[in-house]
Motif scaffolding. Sequence first.
Motif, short mmCIF file in Angstrom:
data_model
loop_
_atom_site.label_atom_id
_atom_site.label_comp_id
_atom_site.label_asym_id
_atom_site.label_seq_id
_atom_site.Cartn_x
_atom_site.Cartn_y
_atom_site.Cartn_z
N UNK A 1 0.84 -1.21 0.00
CA UNK A 1 0.00 0.00 0.00
C UNK A 1 0.88 1.26 0.00
N UNK A 2 2.19 1.09 0.12
CA UNK A 2 3.14 2.19 -0.02
C UNK A 2 3.76 2.08 -1.40
N UNK A 3 3.52 3.10 -2.24
CA UNK A 3 3.90 3.05 -3.65
C UNK A 3 4.84 4.21 -3.97
N UNK A 4 5.91 3.93 -4.72
CA UNK A 4 6.88 4.95 -5.12
C UNK A 4 6.83 5.13 -6.64
N UNK A 5 6.26 6.22 -7.09
CA UNK A 5 6.19 6.51 -8.52
C UNK A 5 7.32 7.46 -8.90
N UNK A 6 8.07 7.13 -9.95
CA UNK A 6 9.06 8.06 -10.47
C UNK A 6 10.49 7.81 -10.08
N UNK A 7 10.82 6.62 -9.59
CA UNK A 7 12.21 6.34 -9.22
C UNK A 7 13.13 6.08 -10.41
N UNK A 8 12.68 5.43 -11.49
CA UNK A 8 13.59 5.12 -12.60
C UNK A 8 14.19 6.37 -13.23
N UNK A 9 15.43 6.24 -13.69
CA UNK A 9 16.08 7.33 -14.39
C UNK A 9 16.72 6.83 -15.68
N UNK A 10 17.19 7.76 -16.49
CA UNK A 10 17.59 7.53 -17.87
C UNK A 10 16.42 6.89 -18.62
N UNK B 1 12.34 8.02 -20.65
CA UNK B 1 11.39 9.05 -21.07
C UNK B 1 10.43 9.19 -19.89
N UNK B 2 10.60 10.21 -19.05
CA UNK B 2 9.96 10.20 -17.74
C UNK B 2 8.44 10.13 -17.72
N UNK B 3 7.78 11.01 -18.45
CA UNK B 3 6.33 11.07 -18.30
C UNK B 3 5.61 9.83 -18.84
N UNK C 1 3.51 7.49 -16.30
CA UNK C 1 2.11 7.23 -16.60
C UNK C 1 1.80 5.75 -16.49
N UNK C 2 2.69 4.91 -17.01
CA UNK C 2 2.49 3.46 -16.91
C UNK C 2 2.53 3.01 -15.45
N UNK C 3 3.43 3.56 -14.67
CA UNK C 3 3.49 3.22 -13.25
C UNK C 3 2.19 3.61 -12.54
N UNK C 4 1.70 4.80 -12.86
CA UNK C 4 0.48 5.30 -12.21
C UNK C 4 -0.73 4.46 -12.60
N UNK D 1 1.46 4.54 -28.99
CA UNK D 1 1.83 3.24 -28.44
C UNK D 1 3.25 3.31 -27.87
N UNK D 2 3.57 2.36 -27.03
CA UNK D 2 4.91 2.32 -26.43
C UNK D 2 5.97 2.12 -27.51
N UNK D 3 5.64 1.32 -28.54
CA UNK D 3 6.60 1.12 -29.63
C UNK D 3 6.89 2.43 -30.36
N UNK D 4 5.84 3.23 -30.59
CA UNK D 4 6.03 4.53 -31.27
C UNK D 4 6.84 5.46 -30.37
N UNK D 5 6.54 5.47 -29.07
CA UNK D 5 7.31 6.31 -28.15
C UNK D 5 8.78 5.92 -28.15
N UNK D 6 9.05 4.62 -28.24
CA UNK D 6 10.44 4.15 -28.30
C UNK D 6 11.12 4.65 -29.57
N UNK D 7 10.43 4.58 -30.69
CA UNK D 7 11.01 5.05 -31.95
C UNK D 7 11.34 6.54 -31.88
#
Length: 294
Positions: A157-166, A168-170, A174-177, A244-250
Amino acid sequence: KYISEHSGHYTVPILPNIPGLEAFSGSKMHAHDYRSPERFKDKTVAVIGAGPSGVDISLEIAKYAKEVFRAQRDVEKPIKDPGSGIEIIPEIRKFEGGKGVWEVQGIKGSTKSLDAVVCCTGYDYSFPFLAPEIGISVKNRGVTPLYRHLYYTEDPTLVFVGLPWRVAPFPLFDCQTRHAASALIGKIPLPTAEKMQKAREEDERMRFEEMGLPKRFYHMFGSLQWEYCKLLNEEAQAGQTHPSIDVMQEIYTDAGVARRVDAATYRNRNYHVHDDGSWSVQKLKTGTEIATSS
């Protein structure tokens, strides 16, 4: 009830452990305290770090400074950037005598008197509002023990959003949220503590043993971010993102290539995602198309 922690990780600067840096006689600062390049007018400046902050700050300072040197790990010998005049050098190994003199690895006697040093060397995680008895550990730039770099394994029930780095942050946040929201409303069940712990150990084994990453890179994703985002969306039953995630990766990859080619102008690229999932790039102001998806 859930507690979702979104406080970010860009407030506690990490300074490099370089012998002699503390005694350096010129001015020194972390990127966290950088505000404007004018203070470096006619000075000789070293910028340590080649991430987004290091590149952007060195480019700004170069417009005012006498000389700018950007020190980074992936360089074996000094290279002059013809566009900006910045000299890109290997890692600074030490500062000698507090006189602003550096020595560059592999270049015998390579020293330079400096007026200022700007450290663009990242940030650490800090959660001073969490009592130690909760059990969250912050060590070597890693927050543990977490499942999916997101849920506290002992009490999800304790959640940490936004820890990963390097990353595409948002898009990643968004996927974490989405994942956390699906768990919060009971749409998806979370694994048992035992299964979460096993998944965490497998992730650590992949990172530290198979990939050979140092412990301080625990939350560094890079190319891992895309499969991670797909996994979160699949588990969350969140449906397709747009784009899509694939397009975001491209697009992320294309922008990264443009940044490496010319860090001073790559932001003049305006990306358009079309209804059919394809994308194109135009130059800002002129609208000239310069690239399209394959």
